[in-house]
Design a protein around this motif. Structure first.
Motif, PDB file in Angstrom:
ATOM      1  N   PHE A 148       0.829  -1.206   0.000  1.00 46.81           N
ATOM      2  CA  PHE A 148       0.000   0.000   0.000  1.00 46.81           C
ATOM      3  C   PHE A 148       0.868   1.261   0.000  1.00 46.81           C
ATOM      4  CE2 PHE A 148      -1.764   3.424   2.593  1.00 46.81           C
ATOM      5  CZ  PHE A 148      -2.884   3.749   1.852  1.00 46.81           C
ATOM      6  N   ARG A 152       0.468   3.586  -3.208  1.00 46.76           N
ATOM      7  CA  ARG A 152      -0.494   4.685  -3.096  1.00 46.76           C
ATOM      8  C   ARG A 152       0.047   5.969  -2.499  1.00 46.76           C
ATOM      9  NH1 ARG A 152      -2.440   3.678  -6.690  1.00 46.76           N
ATOM     10  NH2 ARG A 152      -4.114   2.258  -7.190  1.00 46.76           N
ATOM     11  N   GLU A 234      -0.752   8.333   6.120  1.00 44.93           N
ATOM     12  CA  GLU A 234      -2.011   7.573   6.145  1.00 44.93           C
ATOM     13  C   GLU A 234      -1.847   6.325   7.010  1.00 44.93           C
ATOM     14  OE1 GLU A 234      -4.162   7.168   2.564  1.00 44.93           O
ATOM     15  OE2 GLU A 234      -3.472   9.071   1.735  1.00 44.93           O
TER      16      GLU A 234
ATOM     17  N   MET B  69      -6.754  -2.668  -0.030  1.00 46.56           N
ATOM     18  CA  MET B  69      -6.863  -1.698   1.043  1.00 46.56           C
ATOM     19  C   MET B  69      -7.193  -0.346   0.431  1.00 46.56           C
ATOM     20  SD  MET B  69      -3.433  -3.109   2.801  1.00 46.56           S
ATOM     21  CE  MET B  69      -3.322  -1.709   3.854  1.00 46.56           C
ATOM     22  N   ASP B  70      -7.891   0.474   1.195  1.00 42.66           N
ATOM     23  CA  ASP B  70      -8.282   1.789   0.696  1.00 42.66           C
ATOM     24  C   ASP B  70      -7.375   2.864   1.256  1.00 42.66           C
ATOM     25  OD1 ASP B  70     -10.723   1.303  -0.862  1.00 42.66           O
ATOM     26  OD2 ASP B  70     -11.473   0.500   1.031  1.00 42.66           O
ATOM     27  N   ASP B  71      -7.072   3.864   0.453  1.00 41.52           N
ATOM     28  CA  ASP B  71      -6.345   5.007   1.003  1.00 41.52           C
ATOM     29  C   ASP B  71      -7.358   6.061   1.446  1.00 41.52           C
ATOM     30  OD1 ASP B  71      -7.205   6.524  -1.088  1.00 41.52           O
ATOM     31  OD2 ASP B  71      -5.235   6.984  -1.887  1.00 41.52           O
ATOM     32  N   ARG B  72      -6.839   7.184   1.903  1.00 41.60           N
ATOM     33  CA  ARG B  72      -7.700   8.209   2.483  1.00 41.60           C
ATOM     34  C   ARG B  72      -8.792   8.693   1.534  1.00 41.60           C
ATOM     35  NH1 ARG B  72      -5.916  10.021   6.604  1.00 41.60           N
ATOM     36  NH2 ARG B  72      -3.703  10.065   6.136  1.00 41.60           N
ATOM     37  N   GLU B  73      -8.441   8.777   0.259  1.00 42.32           N
ATOM     38  CA  GLU B  73      -9.449   9.255  -0.695  1.00 42.32           C
ATOM     39  C   GLU B  73     -10.317   8.130  -1.257  1.00 42.32           C
ATOM     40  OE1 GLU B  73      -6.123  10.704  -2.221  1.00 42.32           O
ATOM     41  OE2 GLU B  73      -6.270  12.043  -0.499  1.00 42.32           O
ATOM     42  N   ARG B  76      -8.218   2.422  -4.190  1.00 42.01           N
ATOM     43  CA  ARG B  76      -7.841   1.100  -3.731  1.00 42.01           C
ATOM     44  C   ARG B  76      -6.416   0.733  -4.136  1.00 42.01           C
ATOM     45  NH1 ARG B  76     -12.243  -3.324  -5.277  1.00 42.01           N
ATOM     46  NH2 ARG B  76     -11.335  -2.941  -7.332  1.00 42.01           N
ATOM     47  N   GLN B  77      -5.781  -0.042  -3.279  1.00 43.06           N
ATOM     48  CA  GLN B  77      -4.527  -0.684  -3.650  1.00 43.06           C
ATOM     49  C   GLN B  77      -4.746  -2.177  -3.507  1.00 43.06           C
ATOM     50  OE1 GLN B  77      -1.411   0.363  -4.855  1.00 43.06           O
ATOM     51  NE2 GLN B  77      -1.181  -1.860  -5.104  1.00 43.06           N
TER      52      GLN B  77
END
Lengths: 248, 248
Positions: A148, A152, A234, B69-73, B76-77
Motif C-alpha cells: 500500500f 499509493r 495515512e 486496502m483503501d487510502d484516504r481518498e 484502492r490498492q
DNA sequence: CGCTCTCTTGAGTTTACTCAACGTTCGTGG
DNA sequence: CCACGAACGTTGAGTAAACTCAAGAGAGCG
C-alpha cells in the motif's frame, strides 16, 4: 509505556504487545528450552541468501535486521525490517528455503532454533503452533501495508508511514518512547525500503525536518509531531494487531 | 501442461504444482470431509471487510478474487489477486480478523470451512498443518514480490511482472496454456494492482501490444513473447515455489 | 435511441530521477 | 598532529516518468 517484564529471557519480547498473553507458561518454557544457540553478529552481515536451504530459524533479540531482494542491476528493495522480538525467518520452517536475502543492519544478538526442535515443540501444542503461525502472518500483514505504502503514497508519505510503523513496533517491545528510537540505517537504506533514490530521501527528510514532523540524524529517529506524521503517511496501526488499539 | 487430476474434487487445485504431492490421501480426505459450504457469488461482490471478525476460511474454486486496502481518498490498492486453488483468507484462522477487504472480481465459486473444523482437522496432523501454514506463506512470498515490483520497476515492468506471475500461477492449476488466460479485470483494476493510474495503464498496454509482447483485451490475456515479458518485468518464478522450477 | 461504462488519446503539469559537485565526518597513516 | 581518503550527506540543475484534466470513441444495455 511497555512493561519490562520478561526481557531478561530469550523470548521475552516475542509477540510482546500483540497477544503475548495468549502464550501459556508451558508454551514459553517449551520455546525457551529448545533454543540451540544465542550469538552476536556485526553490522552489515549477510545471514541467509535467497534460494538457500534453511534448517534453523532465528529470532532477533537485539538490533535490527532487514530482508531484501535484488533487481537486475543489483539495486536492493527491502521487503522487511525486523526489530527485537521478531522471528526473522520462521517462514523458513514450512517453506524450507527463502525467496530473499537476510542481513543485519547494525550489530545484533540473535537466537536460533533447529527446525526439528520447533517441530517437536509444536507437537501436541496447537495453541503455540497457532501463535507461531500468527507471528509469520504479522509479517504478511506488514508486507501488505508496504505494498500500500509503495503503491499509493508519494515520497513523503512513504517515509512518514515507515517511521510511524517502526515507532509503534518498537514501542510495543519497549524500545521507543516519546517517538524517539535508534535506527541504524543510512539514507540510502531508507531509500531502498521506500522505493526511492537516496538523493530524494535526503530531500524528503529535509522537508519533514523543516515542517517540524521528524528528525532522523546519526541513526536516531525523533518524531516531533506524531499526529501530523500519521496523517501524512495515512498510518493506522490496526494492521500490526496491537493489544492496545489506539488510533494515533 | 498441468495435469487435470483431481479438479473434480473440491480441493483438487489446492497447492497444485507446488508440493501438493506432500499432502497424504488422509490429509486431503480430512480437508474434503470438513467443508461446510460450496457456493457461487456474482462479480464485484464484497466478501469480507477489514476489521471484521472472521470464523470461516474460504477457498476459491473458480474465478478470481482480490484483496485490497483503501487510502484516504478511497482509492484502492490491490494487495493480492487469487486464482482457483487458493485459500483467500486462511490467514484469518490464526489472525481472527483481517486487515484488508476481500472481493470477487468476476463471478466465482468458493468453498468454506469453519475455523473450528479446521482446528479439528489439523489436530494430530502436523504435516497437513504445515502445508496449510505453507500455503499462507506463499501469499507472503507473493506480497514480497509485489513490494519489489512497486518499489523497483517502472510502469511497463510492473504490468509485465504481474502478467507473468498470473500466467505461471494459472498454468500451475491448469487454467492457462500458451500464455493465454482469462482475467476479469478492467484497466482501472490493473492500475490499482500496479500502483498506477488507469490512463497510464492504458498507455502501457498499448506499448506492450505494439511491441508484440502482450495483448489484454476483453478480459483475455495473451502473452505473445513470454521471454521478453519476463525480462521486462524482471520475473523469476522461484518465489512461487513451483515443483517444476523452470527459469522462464 | 440514448445512456453508461470503459477505453483511448492529447496536452500540460508534477514528481521523482539523474548527474554532478561540494560539504562533513571520521578513521588512518605519514 | 595533520593530511588524506572514504563514506555519507547535501544541494543545484536539467530530464524523464507518470500524473491530471479533458475530450472523444466504442461497446453494451435498457
Amino acid at each position: 509505556m511497555a512493561e519490562v517484564t520478561g526481557t531478561e529471557t530469550i523470548t521475552g519480547r516475542f509477540l510482546m504487545g500483540r497477544r503475548r498473553s495468549q502464550l501459556t507458561a508451558d508454551d514459553i518454557a517449551a520455546l525457551e528450552g529448545s533454543v540451540q544457540t544465542v550469538r552476536s553478529l556485526p553490522a552489515r552481515t549477510l545471514m541467509i541468501t535467497a534460494g538457500e536451504r534453511v534448517t534453523v530459524s532465528t529470532m532477533l533479540l537485539e538490533g535490527f535486521i532487514c530482508r531484501y531482494m535484488d533487481d537486475r542491476e543489483g539495486l536492493r528493495q527491502l521487503v522487511a525490517i525486523h526489530v527485537p522480538g521478531d522471528f526473522v525467518d520462521l517462514h523458513g520452517f514450512p517453506m524450507e528455503m527463502l525467496d530473499h536475502d537476510i542481513a543485519t543492519l547494525g550489530p545484533v544478538k540473535v537466537a536460533s532454533w533447529p527446525h526439528a526442535a520447533l517441530a517437536k515443540v509444536m507437537e501436541g501444542r496447537p495453541n503455540l503452533t497457532r501463535m507461531l503461525w500468527f507471528s509469520t502472518l504479522l509479517d504478511a500483514a506488514m508486507h501488505r501495508e508496504w505494498i500500500f505504502r509503495l503503491g499509493r503514497l508519494g515520497a513523503e508519505g512513504r517515509v512518514a508511514h515507515l517511521m510511524c510503523e517502526l515507532n509503534v513496533r518498537l514501542e510495543m517491545v519497549g524500545l521507543a518512547s516519546d517517538g524517539r528510537f535508534p535506527l541504524p540505517l543510512k539514507q540510502a537504506d531508507l531509500a531502498e525500503a521506500c522505493g526511492l533514490t537516496g538523493v530524494h530521501v535526503n530531500r524528503v527528510l529535509r522537508s519533514l525536518r523543516e515542517r517540524g514532523m521528524l528528525v532522523f540524524r546519526n541513526g536516531i529517529v525523533e518524531i516531533l509531531d506524531r499526529r501530523a506524521l500519521a496523517t501524512l503517511g495515512e498510518f493506522d496501526p490496526a494492521y500490526l494487531f496491537p493489544d492496545d488499539l489506539r488510533k494515533d
